[in-house]
Motif scaffolding. Structure first.
Motif, PDB file in Angstrom:
ATOM      1  N   MET A  20      48.449  69.977-104.192  1.00 58.26           N
ATOM      2  CA  MET A  20      48.166  71.029-103.223  1.00 58.26           C
ATOM      3  C   MET A  20      47.679  70.436-101.904  1.00 58.26           C
ATOM      4  SD  MET A  20      49.091  73.796-104.609  1.00 58.26           S
ATOM      5  CE  MET A  20      48.663  74.647-103.098  1.00 58.26           C
ATOM      6  N   THR A  21      46.890  69.366-101.983  1.00 57.38           N
ATOM      7  CA  THR A  21      46.427  68.689-100.767  1.00 57.38           C
ATOM      8  C   THR A  21      47.613  68.179 -99.968  1.00 57.38           C
ATOM      9  OG1 THR A  21      44.394  67.991-101.888  1.00 57.38           O
ATOM     10  CG2 THR A  21      45.006  66.810 -99.885  1.00 57.38           C
ATOM     11  N   ALA A  22      48.583  67.576-100.651  1.00 59.34           N
ATOM     12  CA  ALA A  22      49.769  67.042 -99.974  1.00 59.34           C
ATOM     13  C   ALA A  22      50.596  68.156 -99.345  1.00 59.34           C
ATOM     14  CB  ALA A  22      50.618  66.249-100.966  1.00 59.34           C
ATOM     15  N   VAL A  23      50.715  69.287-100.042  1.00 59.80           N
ATOM     16  CA  VAL A  23      51.500  70.399 -99.506  1.00 59.80           C
ATOM     17  C   VAL A  23      50.818  70.993 -98.273  1.00 59.80           C
ATOM     18  CG1 VAL A  23      52.490  72.658 -99.997  1.00 59.80           C
ATOM     19  CG2 VAL A  23      52.483  70.912-101.775  1.00 59.80           C
ATOM     20  N   VAL A  24      49.492  71.095 -98.310  1.00 55.50           N
ATOM     21  CA  VAL A  24      48.772  71.606 -97.139  1.00 55.50           C
ATOM     22  C   VAL A  24      48.914  70.634 -95.969  1.00 55.50           C
ATOM     23  CG1 VAL A  24      46.511  72.238 -96.221  1.00 55.50           C
ATOM     24  CG2 VAL A  24      47.168  72.994 -98.500  1.00 55.50           C
ATOM     25  N   LEU A 165      43.606  76.184 -87.080  1.00 54.89           N
ATOM     26  CA  LEU A 165      43.809  74.782 -87.433  1.00 54.89           C
ATOM     27  C   LEU A 165      42.592  74.223 -88.168  1.00 54.89           C
ATOM     28  CD1 LEU A 165      45.426  72.168 -87.330  1.00 54.89           C
ATOM     29  CD2 LEU A 165      44.563  71.782 -85.018  1.00 54.89           C
ATOM     30  N   SER A 166      41.411  74.587 -87.715  1.00 58.04           N
ATOM     31  CA  SER A 166      40.187  74.081 -88.345  1.00 58.04           C
ATOM     32  C   SER A 166      40.072  74.552 -89.793  1.00 58.04           C
ATOM     33  CB  SER A 166      38.959  74.521 -87.541  1.00 58.04           C
ATOM     34  OG  SER A 166      39.003  74.002 -86.225  1.00 58.04           O
ATOM     35  N   LEU A 167      40.408  75.822 -90.033  1.00 55.11           N
ATOM     36  CA  LEU A 167      40.339  76.335 -91.398  1.00 55.11           C
ATOM     37  C   LEU A 167      41.359  75.641 -92.294  1.00 55.11           C
ATOM     38  CD1 LEU A 167      39.170  78.246 -93.491  1.00 55.11           C
ATOM     39  CD2 LEU A 167      40.733  80.040 -92.669  1.00 55.11           C
ATOM     40  N   ALA A 168      42.550  75.380 -91.770  1.00 51.77           N
ATOM     41  CA  ALA A 168      43.566  74.669 -92.553  1.00 51.77           C
ATOM     42  C   ALA A 168      43.071  73.285 -92.956  1.00 51.77           C
ATOM     43  CB  ALA A 168      44.858  74.551 -91.747  1.00 51.77           C
ATOM     44  N   LEU A 169      42.443  72.584 -92.028  1.00 47.86           N
ATOM     45  CA  LEU A 169      41.920  71.251 -92.327  1.00 47.86           C
ATOM     46  C   LEU A 169      40.761  71.319 -93.318  1.00 47.86           C
ATOM     47  CD1 LEU A 169      42.111  69.822 -88.719  1.00 47.86           C
ATOM     48  CD2 LEU A 169      43.329  68.888 -90.699  1.00 47.86           C
ATOM     49  N   PHE A 170      39.924  72.355 -93.194  1.00 44.84           N
ATOM     50  CA  PHE A 170      38.823  72.521 -94.138  1.00 44.84           C
ATOM     51  C   PHE A 170      39.352  72.770 -95.550  1.00 44.84           C
ATOM     52  CE2 PHE A 170      35.878  75.236 -96.498  1.00 44.84           C
ATOM     53  CZ  PHE A 170      34.722  74.450 -96.473  1.00 44.84           C
ATOM     54  N   ILE A 171      40.377  73.612 -95.661  1.00 51.11           N
ATOM     55  CA  ILE A 171      40.975  73.894 -96.970  1.00 51.11           C
ATOM     56  C   ILE A 171      41.552  72.615 -97.574  1.00 51.11           C
ATOM     57  CG2 ILE A 171      42.885  75.084 -98.132  1.00 51.11           C
ATOM     58  CD1 ILE A 171      42.422  77.401 -96.142  1.00 51.11           C
ATOM     59  N   MET A 172      42.270  71.843 -96.754  1.00 51.69           N
ATOM     60  CA  MET A 172      42.838  70.587 -97.242  1.00 51.69           C
ATOM     61  C   MET A 172      41.739  69.642 -97.720  1.00 51.69           C
ATOM     62  SD  MET A 172      45.009  67.704 -95.143  1.00 51.69           S
ATOM     63  CE  MET A 172      43.483  67.171 -94.339  1.00 51.69           C
ATOM     64  N   ALA A 173      40.659  69.526 -96.938  1.00 51.52           N
ATOM     65  CA  ALA A 173      39.559  68.644 -97.316  1.00 51.52           C
ATOM     66  C   ALA A 173      38.867  69.126 -98.587  1.00 51.52           C
ATOM     67  CB  ALA A 173      38.553  68.562 -96.165  1.00 51.52           C
ATOM     68  N   ALA A 174      38.711  70.444 -98.723  1.00 49.43           N
ATOM     69  CA  ALA A 174      38.060  71.002 -99.918  1.00 49.43           C
ATOM     70  C   ALA A 174      38.918  70.786-101.161  1.00 49.43           C
ATOM     71  CB  ALA A 174      37.791  72.492 -99.709  1.00 49.43           C
ATOM     72  N   LEU A 327      40.991  62.484 -91.660  1.00 45.17           N
ATOM     73  CA  LEU A 327      40.019  63.354 -92.332  1.00 45.17           C
ATOM     74  C   LEU A 327      40.009  63.097 -93.836  1.00 45.17           C
ATOM     75  CD1 LEU A 327      38.006  65.704 -92.336  1.00 45.17           C
ATOM     76  CD2 LEU A 327      39.958  67.277 -92.439  1.00 45.17           C
ATOM     77  N   LEU A 328      41.179  62.953 -94.440  1.00 42.43           N
ATOM     78  CA  LEU A 328      41.247  62.723 -95.878  1.00 42.43           C
ATOM     79  C   LEU A 328      40.595  61.395 -96.267  1.00 42.43           C
ATOM     80  CD1 LEU A 328      44.890  63.936 -96.709  1.00 42.43           C
ATOM     81  CD2 LEU A 328      42.732  65.077 -97.285  1.00 42.43           C
ATOM     82  N   VAL A 329      40.841  60.352 -95.498  1.00 44.15           N
ATOM     83  CA  VAL A 329      40.234  59.055 -95.819  1.00 44.15           C
ATOM     84  C   VAL A 329      38.711  59.125 -95.667  1.00 44.15           C
ATOM     85  CG1 VAL A 329      40.160  56.604 -95.260  1.00 44.15           C
ATOM     86  CG2 VAL A 329      42.332  57.824 -95.111  1.00 44.15           C
ATOM     87  N   THR A 330      38.246  59.851 -94.659  1.00 44.67           N
ATOM     88  CA  THR A 330      36.801  60.002 -94.466  1.00 44.67           C
ATOM     89  C   THR A 330      36.182  60.792 -95.612  1.00 44.67           C
ATOM     90  OG1 THR A 330      37.188  60.022 -92.058  1.00 44.67           O
ATOM     91  CG2 THR A 330      35.020  60.705 -92.826  1.00 44.67           C
ATOM     92  N   VAL A 331      36.873  61.832 -96.056  1.00 44.09           N
ATOM     93  CA  VAL A 331      36.400  62.605 -97.211  1.00 44.09           C
ATOM     94  C   VAL A 331      36.309  61.707 -98.442  1.00 44.09           C
ATOM     95  CG1 VAL A 331      37.050  64.432 -98.845  1.00 44.09           C
ATOM     96  CG2 VAL A 331      37.175  64.853 -96.383  1.00 44.09           C
ATOM     97  N   TYR A 332      37.304  60.860 -98.639  1.00 45.28           N
ATOM     98  CA  TYR A 332      37.284  59.934 -99.775  1.00 45.28           C
ATOM     99  C   TYR A 332      36.083  58.996 -99.703  1.00 45.28           C
ATOM    100  CZ  TYR A 332      38.665  56.059-102.819  1.00 45.28           C
ATOM    101  OH  TYR A 332      38.676  55.082-103.786  1.00 45.28           O
ATOM    102  N   LEU A 333      35.813  58.483 -98.504  1.00 47.09           N
ATOM    103  CA  LEU A 333      34.690  57.578 -98.324  1.00 47.09           C
ATOM    104  C   LEU A 333      33.367  58.293 -98.596  1.00 47.09           C
ATOM    105  CD1 LEU A 333      34.072  54.670 -97.562  1.00 47.09           C
ATOM    106  CD2 LEU A 333      34.128  55.335 -95.160  1.00 47.09           C
TER     107      LEU A 333
END
Length: 343
Positions: A20-24, A165-174, A327-333
């Protein structure tokens, strides 16, 4: 046996959320391309169910085109457009909306299946329901954004675009954070400097993402297409033309582009520092810190290229996708350094 079954459930749900992260992420890039091709206002109504299929006959295309001809974009910008021209922008927006519907299906159907099979790990049902609600809210927010460009001016509100755009990125990060919690529940030991730098970088990154969305909404990337100077100097004229002064930071295209540039420099400096300390820490932190520096470096190069070339569709789309990857790499860290095991 119970432990093995529990682990299998965590992996199954976790890999689904990674998908789902990849699709978003794909959705974010398609959305960027839709905006850059100026296709977002081609569909002047919102039909969540009946709008799944595009027009299938010549008459259906004529009817859809007639709706578009009532919009300010057609009247003020595209009055010479033909039906064939219209198809080119329609398919981008239709594809963007179709992918949004598919994301809903890809999330809802497995969610129901995992729920009925009692395979959702304990404590994760509320999180998954919240993610589903956020996804639905994103669709509503997208239409609310489009509506702002169908009234008088053929441009969506840059505030609404930023929120969308911000909400889309938040959903992806969550989604990504939740997947990581299921697949890698154990944290790693990290020194205080690494944690402080990681949180500082995330703070700057969030501001940078908001600034980037404002740049997109105000089309600020189409002015001062030189680097590192903005015009004849590093600090451009017109930086504080609006009053009160704070309004420049959200409504002045010159200020927004300048802030986005400064944010990139600060982010790059923090990424270098973080990579150095993470390298000393070793292990997964070393790998994650190095990946983050690589992602930030590539993203800054993409941004410069996009700016100098005056925001072509391909480069602009890659730049938006690059921001999501940072953003994804930062979330991982950050996830690696959390205080305790994930539930």
């Amino acid at each position: 046996m119970l432990i093995q079954t529990h682990d299998n459930d965590r992996k199954a749900v976790g890999y689904w959320l990674l998908f789902m992260t990849a699709v978003v992420l794909l959705m974010l890039m398609v959305g960027g391309a839709t905006r850059l091709t100026e296709s977002g206002l081609s569909m002047v109504d919102w039909r969540p169910v009946t709008g799944t299929l595009p027009p299938m006959t010549d008459q259906a295309w004529q009817d859809e085109f007639a709706k578009y001809q009532t919009s300010p974009e057609y009247r003020l910008r595209n009055s010479d457009m033909t039906v064939e021209d219209f198809k080119g922008i329609f398919y981008w927006e239709w594809g963007h909306r179709l992918l949004g519907r598919l994301i809903g299906v890809f999330f809802f159907v497995p969610l129901v299946w995992f729920w009925l099979k009692n395979r959702i790990p304990e404590g994760y049902k509320p999180r998954l329901l919240m993610l589903f609600v956020l996804g639905g809210s994103q669709g509503l927010l997208g239409w609310y954004m489009v509506m702002s460009g169908l009234v008088d001016e053929p441009a969506v509100s840059h505030y609404r675009l930023t929120a969308h755009l911000s909400l889309a990125l938040f959903i992806m990060a969550a989604l990504f954070w939740t997947a990581l919690s299921l697949l890698r529940p154990e944290p790693v030991a990290a020194d205080r400097p690494v944690k402080m730098l990681t949180h500082s970088l995330m703070f700057v990154l969030v501001l940078q993402i908001v600034m980037g969305a404002l740049v997109a909404g105000l089309k600020a990337g189409l002015i001062f297409n030189t680097w590192p100077m903005m015009g004849e100097g590093f600090v451009p004229p017109g930086l504080f033309d609006l009053a009160p002064m704070w309004q420049n930071f959200i409504d002045n295209a010159v200020t927004v582009q300048f802030d986005h540039r400064i944010g990139a420099y600060v982010l790059f400096a923090l990424a270098i520092l973080l990579a150095v300390f993470a390298w000393r820490a070793g292990g997964l932190l070393r790998i994650a810190g190095s990946l983050l520096l690589l992602a930030v470096t590539l993203q800054m190069l993409l941004g410069i290229t996009t700016l100098v070339l005056e925001v072509p569709v391909v480069w602009g789309t890659l730049h938006q996708g690059g921001g999501a990857i940072v953003l994804l790499v930062t979330v991982y860290l950050m996830h690696l350094q959390r205080k305790e095991n994930a539930a």
